[in-house]
Design an enzyme around this catalytic site. Structure first.
Site, PDB file in Angstrom:
ATOM      1  N   CYS A   1      80.973  54.788 112.431  1.00 48.90           N
ATOM      2  CA  CYS A   1      79.877  54.117 111.577  1.00 48.90           C
ATOM      3  C   CYS A   1      80.385  53.115 110.227  1.00 48.90           C
ATOM      4  O   CYS A   1      81.264  54.394 110.168  1.00 48.90           O
ATOM      5  CB  CYS A   1      78.758  55.051 110.851  1.00 48.90           C
ATOM      6  SG  CYS A   1      77.050  55.635 112.193  1.00 48.90           S
TER       7      CYS A   1
ATOM      8  N   LEU B   1      95.863  60.678 107.499  1.00 46.64           N
ATOM      9  CA  LEU B   1      95.776  62.731 107.888  1.00 46.64           C
ATOM     10  C   LEU B   1      96.094  62.283 109.253  1.00 46.64           C
ATOM     11  O   LEU B   1      97.411  63.457 109.203  1.00 46.64           O
ATOM     12  CB  LEU B   1      95.215  62.848 106.768  1.00 46.64           C
ATOM     13  CG  LEU B   1      94.707  62.791 105.145  1.00 46.64           C
ATOM     14  CD1 LEU B   1      94.137  64.155 104.934  1.00 46.64           C
ATOM     15  CD2 LEU B   1      96.107  63.235 105.042  1.00 46.64           C
TER      16      LEU B   1
ATOM     17  N   ASP C   1      76.460  65.247 106.872  1.00 50.58           N
ATOM     18  CA  ASP C   1      75.227  65.027 107.788  1.00 50.58           C
ATOM     19  C   ASP C   1      73.965  64.717 107.941  1.00 50.58           C
ATOM     20  O   ASP C   1      73.436  64.503 108.129  1.00 50.58           O
ATOM     21  CB  ASP C   1      76.386  65.158 109.019  1.00 50.58           C
ATOM     22  CG  ASP C   1      77.171  64.470 109.446  1.00 50.58           C
ATOM     23  OD1 ASP C   1      77.990  63.284 108.975  1.00 50.58           O
ATOM     24  OD2 ASP C   1      78.060  64.309 110.855  1.00 50.58           O
TER      25      ASP C   1
ATOM     26  N   LYS D   1      77.733  66.910 119.269  1.00 51.48           N
ATOM     27  CA  LYS D   1      78.209  66.064 119.439  1.00 51.48           C
ATOM     28  C   LYS D   1      79.225  66.260 119.393  1.00 51.48           C
ATOM     29  O   LYS D   1      80.386  65.925 119.739  1.00 51.48           O
ATOM     30  CB  LYS D   1      77.641  65.260 119.070  1.00 51.48           C
ATOM     31  CG  LYS D   1      78.122  63.898 118.729  1.00 51.48           C
ATOM     32  CD  LYS D   1      77.550  62.407 117.453  1.00 51.48           C
ATOM     33  CE  LYS D   1      78.079  62.251 116.791  1.00 51.48           C
ATOM     34  NZ  LYS D   1      78.763  61.503 116.286  1.00 51.48           N
ATOM     35  N   ASN D   2      79.616  66.651 117.683  1.00 52.31           N
ATOM     36  CA  ASN D   2      80.899  66.037 117.641  1.00 52.31           C
ATOM     37  C   ASN D   2      81.872  67.411 118.194  1.00 52.31           C
ATOM     38  O   ASN D   2      83.476  67.118 118.032  1.00 52.31           O
ATOM     39  CB  ASN D   2      80.806  66.592 115.746  1.00 52.31           C
ATOM     40  CG  ASN D   2      80.307  65.378 114.991  1.00 52.31           C
ATOM     41  OD1 ASN D   2      80.400  64.708 115.239  1.00 52.31           O
ATOM     42  ND2 ASN D   2      79.894  65.843 113.215  1.00 52.31           N
TER      43      ASN D   2
ATOM     44  N   ARG E   1      73.594  57.696 119.363  1.00 53.48           N
ATOM     45  CA  ARG E   1      75.330  58.533 119.296  1.00 53.48           C
ATOM     46  C   ARG E   1      75.016  59.081 119.164  1.00 53.48           C
ATOM     47  O   ARG E   1      75.087  60.394 119.432  1.00 53.48           O
ATOM     48  CB  ARG E   1      75.849  57.327 118.521  1.00 53.48           C
ATOM     49  CG  ARG E   1      76.275  56.037 118.791  1.00 53.48           C
ATOM     50  CD  ARG E   1      76.967  55.180 117.299  1.00 53.48           C
ATOM     51  NE  ARG E   1      78.011  56.322 117.243  1.00 53.48           N
ATOM     52  CZ  ARG E   1      78.583  56.473 116.147  1.00 53.48           C
ATOM     53  NH1 ARG E   1      77.017  56.347 114.971  1.00 53.48           N
ATOM     54  NH2 ARG E   1      79.035  57.852 116.055  1.00 53.48           N
TER      55      ARG E   1
ATOM     56  N   ARG F   1      84.672  56.321 116.105  1.00 51.48           N
ATOM     57  CA  ARG F   1      85.336  56.902 115.624  1.00 51.48           C
ATOM     58  C   ARG F   1      86.255  58.107 116.248  1.00 51.48           C
ATOM     59  O   ARG F   1      87.988  58.077 116.468  1.00 51.48           O
ATOM     60  CB  ARG F   1      85.800  57.425 114.253  1.00 51.48           C
ATOM     61  CG  ARG F   1      85.544  56.627 112.970  1.00 51.48           C
ATOM     62  CD  ARG F   1      85.595  57.213 111.930  1.00 51.48           C
ATOM     63  NE  ARG F   1      86.527  57.413 110.978  1.00 51.48           N
ATOM     64  CZ  ARG F   1      87.660  56.684 110.942  1.00 51.48           C
ATOM     65  NH1 ARG F   1      87.368  55.524 111.018  1.00 51.48           N
ATOM     66  NH2 ARG F   1      89.115  57.221 110.761  1.00 51.48           N
TER      67      ARG F   1
ATOM     68  N   ILE G   1      81.823  64.022  99.770  1.00 50.38           N
ATOM     69  CA  ILE G   1      82.648  63.305 101.098  1.00 50.38           C
ATOM     70  C   ILE G   1      82.809  61.831 101.406  1.00 50.38           C
ATOM     71  O   ILE G   1      83.793  61.660 101.202  1.00 50.38           O
ATOM     72  CB  ILE G   1      81.902  63.917 102.232  1.00 50.38           C
ATOM     73  CG1 ILE G   1      81.707  65.497 101.465  1.00 50.38           C
ATOM     74  CG2 ILE G   1      82.524  63.927 103.661  1.00 50.38           C
ATOM     75  CD1 ILE G   1      82.592  66.875 101.791  1.00 50.38           C
TER      76      ILE G   1
ATOM     77  N   ARG H   1      87.354  56.054 106.126  1.00 50.02           N
ATOM     78  CA  ARG H   1      87.914  57.269 107.018  1.00 50.02           C
ATOM     79  C   ARG H   1      89.325  57.144 106.783  1.00 50.02           C
ATOM     80  O   ARG H   1      89.477  56.918 108.157  1.00 50.02           O
ATOM     81  CB  ARG H   1      87.264  57.430 107.643  1.00 50.02           C
ATOM     82  CG  ARG H   1      85.728  58.368 106.862  1.00 50.02           C
ATOM     83  CD  ARG H   1      84.297  58.517 107.633  1.00 50.02           C
ATOM     84  NE  ARG H   1      83.780  57.726 109.077  1.00 50.02           N
ATOM     85  CZ  ARG H   1      83.145  57.864 109.481  1.00 50.02           C
ATOM     86  NH1 ARG H   1      82.795  59.384 109.884  1.00 50.02           N
ATOM     87  NH2 ARG H   1      82.508  57.485 110.631  1.00 50.02           N
ATOM     88  N   PRO H   2      90.495  56.579 106.566  1.00 54.31           N
ATOM     89  CA  PRO H   2      91.787  56.298 107.435  1.00 54.31           C
ATOM     90  C   PRO H   2      91.949  57.329 108.542  1.00 54.31           C
ATOM     91  O   PRO H   2      91.791  58.613 107.667  1.00 54.31           O
ATOM     92  CB  PRO H   2      92.439  56.321 105.365  1.00 54.31           C
ATOM     93  CG  PRO H   2      91.921  56.620 104.267  1.00 54.31           C
ATOM     94  CD  PRO H   2      90.301  57.116 105.161  1.00 54.31           C
ATOM     95  N   VAL H   3      92.867  57.354 108.561  1.00 52.03           N
ATOM     96  CA  VAL H   3      93.811  58.002 110.107  1.00 52.03           C
ATOM     97  C   VAL H   3      94.778  58.230 109.405  1.00 52.03           C
ATOM     98  O   VAL H   3      95.474  59.201 109.964  1.00 52.03           O
ATOM     99  CB  VAL H   3      93.711  57.632 111.282  1.00 52.03           C
ATOM    100  CG1 VAL H   3      91.977  57.123 111.982  1.00 52.03           C
ATOM    101  CG2 VAL H   3      94.185  56.629 111.450  1.00 52.03           C
TER     102      VAL H   3
END
Length: 422
Positions: free
Chosen positions: A118, A127, A308, A22-23, A400, A94, A330, A123-125
């Site tokens: 989720c 970066l 995960d 998936k990822n 998902r 995300r 994490i 989990r800021p963007v």
């Protein structure tokens, strides 16, 4: 909402096919935005997140067609007519932020809503944005959207990630393929999904070195072409189904599994007394007659133990002999499955980022609530080993990330069914 009902039914035996990752697929799909030639992805997983990414790409003007029952995705971005990724789509996933780098690199402008996903911690963007700024992007955040432009095109640069970030590495890597000059990304993520993306981009004509290491070097090219690429097997689905015979007993062969994708996880299973053997078709997992041994794990970026798979490992440790420590390094707030496992009789004490799990002789079936994708499947695994019936509510999270989970588990002897509309 659908629910899944699981009844403990003894050891599992048989084969489970592992789908494409998936990822990886969610990263490969936006790569179509880098070229006006077709991109074909084979071994694609049939998941709601994949469909959602397809919807997002179509909203930008890309063509997305599913073939062979959804296992092949035919993508084309020859006629993009929109550069705004709308909140109503982006908020649901995300990975939507991954359209930012490709659009900016190809056409010099993009507007992308800040994403959702989720609820497993911040989990800021930032970066993503800092890496793109290092390539010459001009960014403005207003009204919940990232307004990005590079009027003269992106240019090569050097950026060192202060923290390892898979998504930011992927976004910067895609953007750098069309930037003028050389880009060096330091402290880059090393996940197999990034190496898979690099291989696909190279097929499209990109010049990339260093995938699988912490330093990526990209020599920008004027344009990228089309390609056909097979999505790498899903290491998280693989690890999940490897837990099934570990927690229930028995022997299951995971078809398409590769040990290089889950080495740290296999090491943990070995310490727990679970046997993993490579076969011509994949990986075979066997649990002997003895009890599972308590095993400490700490989540880390690849090649460490995957975050995960932490929830699934916790389910296994609930039935192990002794006490184990599970440290989540994490994401904060990723032990939400612990109270639900405790409803099934598990003994878990959560203090900050560490969960202390003391194994019990037998879990007991109970009604439980899924809180996120990986928590959903951890409760199903626990239910497979529990006495009596377990009903997992709010399993929309599950769709998902897991393709045909009930069918795959039933085929190896599990007693599991989906109940619609509850």
């Amino acid at each position: 909402m659908d629910s899944i009902v699981v009844t403990g039914n003894g050891p599992l035996r048989g084969q489970i096919p592992i789908a494409g990752a998936k990822n990886a697929c969610l990263t490969l799909m936006p790569a179509t935005l880098l070229s006006d030639e077709p991109l074909t992805l084979t071994n694609a997983p049939r998941l709601s997140d994949i469909a959602m990414m397809g919807t997002l790409l179509q909203s930008l003007g890309a063509e997305v067609a599913q073939m062979q029952g959804g296992k092949v995705l035919a993508l084309s971005s020859h006629a993009l007519d929109n550069h705004v990724a709308d909140y109503d789509i982006v908020r649901k996933m995300r990975a939507s932020i991954l359209v930012l780098g490709p659009m900016l690199a190809r056409d010099g402008h993009a507007v992308v809503s800040l994403p959702g996903g989720c609820a497993i911690g911040a989990r800021p963007v930032d970066l993503h944005l800092r890496a793109l700024e290092a390539l010459g992007a001009e960014l403005d955040l207003r009204d919940g959207y990232v307004h990005a432009k590079a009027p003269g095109g992106l240019r090569g640069g050097t950026f060192e990630f202060p923290l390892v970030s898979v998504g930011a590495t992927e976004n910067a890597l895609m953007a750098a393929t069309l930037a003028r000059g050389t880009t060096v990304l330091k402290n880059a993520a090393r996940e197999p999904e990034i190496a898979d993306l690099a291989r696909c981009l190279r097929k499209m004509g990109a010049r990339i070195e260093g995938e699988g290491t912490s330093t990526l070097t990209i020599e920008g090219v004027a344009r990228l072409g089309g390609a056909t690429h097979a999505v790498v097997p899903d290491r998280i689905e693989l690890g999940t189904y490897m837990i099934a015979p570990a927690i229930c007993g028995g022997e299951v062969e995971c078809l398409g599994g590769r040990i290089d994708l889950v080495q740290a996880f296999c090491d943990a299973l070995d310490r727990a007394g679970i046997t993993v053997a490579e076969t011509e078709a994949g990986l075979k997992v066997t649990r002997g007659d003895g009890p599972v041994r308590a095993t400490d794990v700490a989540t880390e970026p690849f090649p460490g133990f995957p975050t995960d798979l932490q929830a699934q490992m916790m389910a296994l440790m609930c039935t192990a002999e002794g006490t184990s420590l599970l440290e989540e390094r994490i994401f904060e707030n990723r032990f939400m499955h612990a109270p639900e496992l405790m409803r099934m009789g598990a003994r878990i004490d959560v203090q900050g980022g560490t969960a202390t799990v003391t194994g019990v002789d037998r879990l007991k079936g109970a009604p439980v609530m899924a809180t996120d994708l990986r928590a959903s499947v951890s409760l199903i695994l626990a239910g497979l080993a529990a006495e009596g019936e377990t009903t997992v509510h709010r399993v929309y999270h599950l769709d998902r990330g897991y393709e045909s989970v009930e069918e795959k588990l039933r085929n190896v002897g599990a007693k599991i069914e989906r109940i619609s509309g509850q």
